[in-house]
Design an enzyme around this catalytic site. Structure first.
Site, short mmCIF file in Angstrom:
data_model
loop_
_atom_site.label_atom_id
_atom_site.label_comp_id
_atom_site.label_asym_id
_atom_site.label_seq_id
_atom_site.Cartn_x
_atom_site.Cartn_y
_atom_site.Cartn_z
N CYS A 610 -13.86 -3.48 -8.31
CA CYS A 610 -14.27 -3.54 -6.90
C CYS A 610 -14.38 -2.14 -6.29
O CYS A 610 -14.14 -1.14 -6.94
CB CYS A 610 -13.30 -4.40 -6.08
SG CYS A 610 -11.72 -3.64 -5.76
N ASN A 714 -8.31 -10.22 -2.17
CA ASN A 714 -8.06 -9.10 -1.25
C ASN A 714 -9.35 -8.47 -0.74
O ASN A 714 -9.34 -7.39 -0.16
CB ASN A 714 -7.19 -8.04 -1.93
CG ASN A 714 -7.91 -7.36 -3.09
OD1 ASN A 714 -8.87 -7.90 -3.64
ND2 ASN A 714 -7.45 -6.19 -3.48
N HIS A 746 -14.88 -4.25 1.64
CA HIS A 746 -14.13 -4.12 0.40
C HIS A 746 -14.48 -5.30 -0.49
O HIS A 746 -14.11 -6.44 -0.22
CB HIS A 746 -12.62 -4.11 0.68
CG HIS A 746 -11.80 -4.00 -0.57
ND1 HIS A 746 -10.56 -4.56 -0.71
CD2 HIS A 746 -12.04 -3.35 -1.74
CE1 HIS A 746 -10.07 -4.29 -1.90
NE2 HIS A 746 -10.95 -3.55 -2.55
N HIS A 915 -5.95 3.93 -3.93
CA HIS A 915 -7.10 3.17 -3.43
C HIS A 915 -6.72 2.15 -2.37
O HIS A 915 -7.60 1.46 -1.85
CB HIS A 915 -7.81 2.47 -4.59
CG HIS A 915 -7.24 1.13 -4.96
ND1 HIS A 915 -5.90 0.90 -5.15
CD2 HIS A 915 -7.87 -0.07 -5.17
CE1 HIS A 915 -5.73 -0.37 -5.48
NE2 HIS A 915 -6.88 -0.97 -5.49
N ALA A 917 -3.04 -0.03 -0.25
CA ALA A 917 -1.61 -0.10 0.02
C ALA A 917 -0.83 -0.54 -1.21
O ALA A 917 0.27 -0.05 -1.47
CB ALA A 917 -1.34 -1.06 1.18
#
Length: 992
Positions: A610, A714, A746, A915, A917
């Site tokens: 991703c 995510n 994202h 990249h 948290a």
């Protein structure tokens, strides 16, 4: 387990694991983390995985771990490693992949119809052939595992139980086949549909080691049948059988299962005969696609079948009742092989017309284990046992399956003995039969009489479930598929009757305790019973158990709903009744399957990169605030998100190939991008060297409908306000203004990229053996960079990255459309310009300085991102003075960051940074601790507009499931490998 005392502290934000910690380490490990962040991962496998990575061939410099680290597949997420080019390796696990496991007692279905517990297969899995489903052709196939492994679980273990009672325990990330494709267990919830293959088979038993066919006995048989020892035919037959491993033949011979199936079918809808010259031939009749399965098994034995022939047939049959006339197309094939025909005849297959000779079932099969008997019976049933069907006029009860046998007068006794033997074998499976019937059929032209013998199987549901789930039909796809649906239907029927019986007992108990009828009805009336049933339970005495309710679906109705989209695969849909946490076992297990669809059947269940883009505007938050809810709704509409959701465009095969080659440049040609977008995208939005030929058709199929979609997990689209500026010069160069809106996107390459990794993890299992690569962890499968396998993976991985670049470009176009629709004519400055687009999970060939020397390397960035420093020629001209923008998304509802790369990142981290948290808890655990509706209210109370495809998906991404992004960013800034530019705060979140 790596302990704190194994680490050397270099600075408050850096730690080292020396290369002499383990003898196989080639380089040390450097960890960027504060003490708090480091201690948070000491209990998972992140650091142990980093040490394993440090043992890969060709590594240079150091193995690096970023502060957002957490446990991954092979490599830790947040890991960066560089291997020397061209003599290093490339590892799919270092770019991005997940793997998942089953508990050790899970029963895995073998292609020969037996099951074994997965934990027991450590020694002999390489020779196994497992039942796998071709998800394009929708049919079961046999596939070999290329890897078996057991390991401690890396995710919580969940138990899934369906409405029909099937159950399986698997790690939360284990995928199951659903109407939306393969979905991890922790993405499922009660009520979701899931694919089952109801065939159970029987537990494996090791066959005896006794010989069935010795060379001496077979030579004598040949002599008795005109093939004397002095003739060439005798020698040739023996030679043919020996070279194929068929002589001598024992119960444990690998060829015996295929012989048993051929024998069973020949006893039914096939024939074995010898011509006038003594040459043997086999003929098989049936549907064309079923005959192809038989032909495949003939080839497994080393013989060559003819092609399948078709011819029209016109039949007239006179019975004692009436004359029947019908036309049909007959399909058949032949095998011309005297050696195979002689072997099968020795084993007991009747030669010539079966109706005018005495024969019985092969007696030597009495000593065979049940799974071998099953192969013979199932192939015979595929040819001769009646199709599963309900009683005429009563769609919920099934007719007795019947096996018929025609015999001429004088041969009835042997026919009866043959059927008695079959009935005795069925009894070993718990399958009960009726008495064998016999009746005269007709007088033949030669004056003889024919008789029909029938073996009928009892039709009570439990008996039929045992018949069809343990034995079933081989070589008959239609009957097997109907049988699997019937098994599942009958399980639902039994559960329904059990529930009604329980209600009846409860009603009587409540009445005996003095409760009024109205109260009893109110308490017990529900899905399985109505008021009338409860009243009859109280006032009428039934002589038999309750029947199904009047609205219980018929079998035909069940087929319409529970086989939809599954064809004649034998799979059926069932619904999940409950999902429960299991006590975590010491070890869990999995296979990698040598098939494009990478699945197998476990407990009846079909089981098996991703980046981020930042856009900015000149629109101030206070001007936009009145329309934020409208903006969130419009973004949710224009940017599809969620599991299984399609994208903005449907791609033809030619278009998809172009996307894989051209990336975001494909979008530019079609008006979805600007030249500035491409200039401000890593590699201009297209990696050179991408080759769609090395992307599997399965991966292409998964991606063809997903371009321009976020997906789930995510991945998100977020509208942020630029809250604070830390580097005015860099922010100005990027067009970031305090108080103005920005958009983060994202997402990655969706199912296509995941499938690419799946395919090459599988292929590389063989590569490590071929190239003699020794690994401390099987999950680190790799191949030499310049090997054919390594080059194919590089080409396919680049193609997947290009798909991801194009995917984010289309989503950026969708976001711009949404901004225009909401703000045009109301405010100014709403146009979105691109800040930067950067890949997260990727492998790149780059040049870096190592120990003072310029070295060409392959940099693996898994859960990490590129962070090139100022002056690098790969950066757009407007950013060369400041360094590459680095976008660090925080957890949902918290802040995000824009950083830039530094000279130190080039010198010390292969131009890499963190990249995001980084997770601290699994999705399953997050769902247990967080209610999606409560989180939505919490976010909205904080002034964040929320659009989400599911509350469950929202809960999985709760802030408490992640590390503190500010602490992560502070670590990389203090370590000098990135510089802070701006902090962003969310005002609208769009999630799948």
């Amino acid at each position: 387990m790596i302990r704190l005392q194994d680490l050397e502290r270099i600075s408050p934000y850096e730690w080292r694991i020396p290369a002499d910690l383990r003898p196989d380490m080639r380089v040390p490990v450097r960890i960027f983390a504060s003490r708090d962040l480091l201690e948070a991962v000491l209990n998972d496998k992140s650091l142990e995985q980093a040490v394993n990575v440090a043992a890969l061939p060709g590594l240079v410099g150091e193995m690096l771990v970023m502060p957002d680290m957490h446990q991954g597949y092979g490599f830790p997420i947040g890991g960066v490693a560089a291997t020397r080019y061209p003599d290093g390796v490339i590892s799919p696990g270092g770019i991005g992949y997940d793997i998942n496991c089953l508990t050790g007692d899970t029963r895995v279905l073998h292609a020969h119809g037996f099951t074994r517990q997965i934990a027991d297969m450590s020694a002999d899995w390489p020779g196994s052939r497992l039942t796998c489903f071709d998800l394009d052709a929708l049919q079961p196939v046999a596939a070999q595992p290329v890897l078996w492994f057991g390991r401690p679980p890396k995710a919580p273990v969940l138990r899934l139980t369906t409405e029909s009672g099937q159950s399986i325990a698997a790690t939360a990330d284990h995928p199951f086949w659903t109407p939306n494709g393969m979905q991890p267990a922790d993405h499922l919830q009660p009520g979701d549909r899931i694919a089952l293959y109801p065939f159970e088979g029987v537990p494996y038993e090791a066959p005896p080691t006794e010989t069935i066919v010795s060379e001496a006995d077979f030579s004598a048989f040949l002599r008795q049948n005109g093939k004397g020892a002095s003739g060439n035919a005798h020698r040739q037959i023996l030679k043919h059988l020996k070279t194929r491993g068929l002589l001598p033949l024992r119960y444990d011979a690998p060829a015996l299962p295929y012989l048993l199936k051929l024998m069973g079918y020949l006893f039914g809808d096939g024939s074995l005969y010898f011509n006038s010259e003594g040459k043997g031939q086999l003929a098989f009749y049936g549907k064309a696609h079923d005959l192809e399965s038989i032909r495949a098994d003939v080839r497994q034995l080393g013989f060559t079948p003819s092609r399948v022939y078709s011819r029209p047939r016109d039949h007239t049959i006179q019975t004692t009742y009436r004359r029947y006339h019908f036309k049909h197309t007959e399909h058949f094939f032949r095998v011309s092989s005297t050696s195979l025909a002689m072997l099968l005849a020795f084993l007991g297959v009747p030669a010539g017309a079966k109706a005018v000779q005495d024969y019985t079932a092969p007696g030597w099969l009495d000593r065979a284990p049940r799974w071998q008997k099953r192969l013979f019976l199932a192939a015979l049933f595929g040819a001769e046992l009646s199709t599963p069907q309900t009683v005429s006029g009563h769609g919920t009860n099934f007719s007795s399956p019947t096996l018929s046998l025609n015999k001429r007068a004088g041969f009835e006794a042997s026919g009866q003995q043959y059927l008695h033997t079959l009935a005795a074998w069925l009894e070993t499976f718990g399958v009960e039969t009726h008495s064998i019937s016999i009746r005269a059929e007709q007088e033949n032209a030669d004056g003889s009489h024919s008789f029909r013998l029938r073996l009928s199987i009892r039709s009570d549901p439990e008996n039929l479930i045992r018949l069809w789930s343990q034995i079933g039909y081989e070589y008959n796809r239609t009957r097997q598929a109907l049988a699997m649906a019937a098994v599942q239907y009958l399980r639902h029927k039994l559960a329904h009757i059990t529930a009604r019986t329980a209600v009846e007992a409860q009603a009587r108990q409540l009445a005996a305790a003095g409760h009024p009828t109205g109260d009893i009805v109110a308490a017990l009336q529900g899905e399985s019973v109505n008021r009338r049933f409860i009243e009859r339970s109280l006032y009428e005495k039934r002589k038999s158990p309750p029947r199904v309710a009047a609205d219980f679906p018929t079998f035909d109705e069940y087929l319409q709903s529970h086989r939809q989209g599954l064809g004649e695969s034998g799979m059926v849909w069932d619904r999940i009744a409950r999902i429960e946490s299991e006590e975590t076992p010491r070890r869990v297990y999995d296979f990698t399957i040598n098939h494009k669809d990478h699945n197998f059947v476990a407990n009846g269940f079909v089981v098996s990169n991703c980046g981020v883009r930042l856009l900015a505007s000149d629109l101030h938050l206070e001007e936009a605030r009145p329309w934020l809810d409208d903006l969130a709704a419009e973004l949710y509409r224009t940017c599809p998100s969620g599991v299984g959701k399609g994208g903005m465009v449907q791609l033809s095969h030619r278009d998809l190939e172009a996307v894989l080659r051209e990336g975001a440049r494909w979008a530019l040609k079609r008006g979805y991008a600007s030249q500035q977008d491409l200039r401000r995208t890593e590699e201009g939005g297209a990696l050179a060297g991408a080759d769609p030929r090395h992307v599997s058709e399965r991966a292409k199929k998964r991606g063809s409908g997903q371009l321009g979609s976020l997906g789930a997990g995510n991945h998100f689209l977020e509208v942020d306000v630029i809250e604070e500026i830390y580097d005015a010069e860099a922010a100005d160069a990027m067009g970031l203004r305090p108080g103005h809106l920005a958009v983060q996107i994202h997402c990655g390459s969706r199912g296509l990229g995941h499938q690419v990794c799946t395919d090459y993890v599988q292929e590389f299992q063989g590569a490590i053996r071929r190239y003699g690569i020794r690994l401390p962890d099987r999950e680190l499968v790799c191949a030499p960079l310049t090997s054919p396998e390594g080059q194919r993976y590089l080409a396919a991985m680049r193609a997947a990255a290009n798909f991801a670049f194009a995917n984010r470009q289309l989503l950026a176009w969708g976001a711009r459309q949404a901004f225009e629709r909401v703000f045009a004519g109301k405010t100014r400055g709403w146009e979105l310009h691109q800040v930067y687009d950067i890949a997260h999970n990727i492998g790149k060939i780059e040049v870096h300085e190592v120990a003072g020397e310029k070295v060409k390397v392959c940099v693996h960035r898994k859960g990490a991102t590129r962070a090139f420093g100022p002056g690098h020629p790969d950066l757009p001209e407007e950013y060369r003075a400041i360094g590459q923008p680095v976008i660090i998304p925080g957890s949902m509802g918290t802040g995000s960051w824009v950083l830039v790369g530094t000279e130190e990142s080039m010198r010390r981290s292969f131009g890499s940074s963190c990249h995001g948290a980084g997770r601290t808890m699994s999705r399953a655990r997050a769902r247990k601790q967080v209610r999606g509706d409560a989180l939505r209210r919490e976010l909205e109370q904080a002034g964040i507009a929320v659009q989400a495809g599911s509350l469950r998906g929202l809960a999985e991404e709760a802030p408490r499931a992640y590390k503190d992004v500010d602490a992560v960013v502070q670590t990389v800034a203090q370590a000098g490998i990135a510089r802070q530019v701006a902090r962003l705060r969310p005002v609208a979140v769009i999630k799948g």
